[in-house]
Scaffold this active site. Structure first.
Site, PDB file in Angstrom:
ATOM      1  N   HIS A 188      20.350  29.217  59.559  1.00  0.00           N
ATOM      2  CA  HIS A 188      19.233  29.495  60.466  1.00  0.00           C
ATOM      3  C   HIS A 188      19.245  28.428  61.513  1.00  0.00           C
ATOM      4  O   HIS A 188      19.427  27.185  61.698  1.00  0.00           O
ATOM      5  CB  HIS A 188      18.058  29.240  59.892  1.00  0.00           C
ATOM      6  CG  HIS A 188      17.469  29.919  58.669  1.00  0.00           C
ATOM      7  ND1 HIS A 188      18.321  29.997  57.281  1.00  0.00           N
ATOM      8  CD2 HIS A 188      17.105  31.268  58.581  1.00  0.00           C
ATOM      9  CE1 HIS A 188      17.994  30.989  56.472  1.00  0.00           C
ATOM     10  NE2 HIS A 188      17.176  31.875  57.210  1.00  0.00           N
ATOM     11  N   ASP A 203      19.837  33.143  61.515  1.00  0.00           N
ATOM     12  CA  ASP A 203      18.541  33.776  61.881  1.00  0.00           C
ATOM     13  C   ASP A 203      17.716  33.056  62.144  1.00  0.00           C
ATOM     14  O   ASP A 203      17.536  31.777  62.343  1.00  0.00           O
ATOM     15  CB  ASP A 203      18.143  34.189  60.329  1.00  0.00           C
ATOM     16  CG  ASP A 203      19.193  35.468  59.732  1.00  0.00           C
ATOM     17  OD1 ASP A 203      20.245  35.512  60.276  1.00  0.00           O
ATOM     18  OD2 ASP A 203      18.689  35.697  58.487  1.00  0.00           O
TER      19      ASP A 203
END
Length: 273
Positions: A241, A96
């Site tokens: 992430h 992400d």
């Protein structure tokens, strides 16, 4: 008419993913959570920094072709959390908040080394600055998803704000890659009815996760690796992430856990919708 169209979309997407209970990993810290806000702490990035194009060129794993009309997906009441158990020892890796030229290229190199595809949920404000990197992600055959434009708390927005956040991001992704995103993920894992409705109108399915590495807390590379390996199971969707702060631990972690997952017989894949 909208309900009938949604029904048609359901037939096209049935069986790919299984929606389950409440969304895990909702925000537990201000301004960040399992989807740390883009532009969080870390050294400043050079706007428009060039990223060397990869020689690793494969067809994207999604079945959508340019110019083909898509049936809109149904309006969900909750996001998908995992792949169906029937897929065997299969897992999905997701990243992400990117793309970030400090960390995304290193993750791409590791995925390329092991011939593995992943999902990258991009923030529009990052994607529009680092278009070469968006193109490299797509050219490597990974699935690109929509993670909003500026990483806001979606339930705090009016419907027009949600539409702007998701719509602008989809436009940038389609402009760069030639294909609109088919999946989206709410920042912080915070969904609401409007987000499901607007996401469906934009042709996207909502995807959450099964296993949160909590890498945004910077717990140490070893801890991230242990969380992934201990939580590995058929159908698991892993959340990590590649932006939103110092993600050097995330970069180092995938170098360690990915070969171990493969040695244990797991197949790392992406949804084929």
């Amino acid at each position: 008419m909208l309900r009938f169209t949604a029904f048609l979309g359901a037939a096209a997407t049935a069986g790919l993913l299984l929606p389950e209970g409440p969304t895990p990993g909702a925000a537990t810290r201000p301004g960040a959570a399992s989807g740390g806000a883009a532009g969080a702490a870390g050294p400043p990035m050079a706007a428009g920094q060039a990223v060397r194009a990869s020689a690793y060129r494969l067809e994207p794993m999604t079945a959508q072709l340019p110019g083909r009309r898509r049936a809109l997906p149904p309006v969900r009441r909750r996001p998908f959390h995992r792949l169906p158990e029937s897929t065997g020892r299969t897992m999905v890796l997701t990243f992400d908040d990117g793309p970030d030229p400090r960390y995304t290229p290193a993750i791409l190199r590791t995925l390329r080394r092991y011939d593995v595809r992943a999902m990258f949920f991009l923030c529009g404000e990052m994607a529009t600055v680092h278009r070469d990197l968006v193109r490299e992600i797509a050219d490597d055959g990974h699935v690109i998803g929509n993670h909003s434009w500026s990483h806001p708390l979606i339930p705090g927005l009016a419907p027009s704000g949600i539409r702007a956040e998701l719509g602008r991001t989809s436009e940038v992704i389609e402009e760069v890659t030639g294909l609109p995103p088919l999946w989206y993920r709410a920042p912080f894992g915070a969904w609401n009815r409007h987000s499901f409705e607007i996401g469906a109108e934009l042709g996207m399915e909502p995807l959450a996760w099964t296993l949160d590495t909590l890498d945004w807390t910077e717990p140490g590379t070893g801890t991230i690796v242990s969380r992934v390996l201990d939580g590995a199971a058929p159908g698991v969707v892993v959340l990590s992430h590649d932006a939103g702060g110092d993600r050097s631990q995330s970069v180092a972690a995938i170098r360690n856990y990915l070969p171990e997952l493969l040695e244990e017989g797991y197949r790392i894949t992406v949804p084929r919708r």
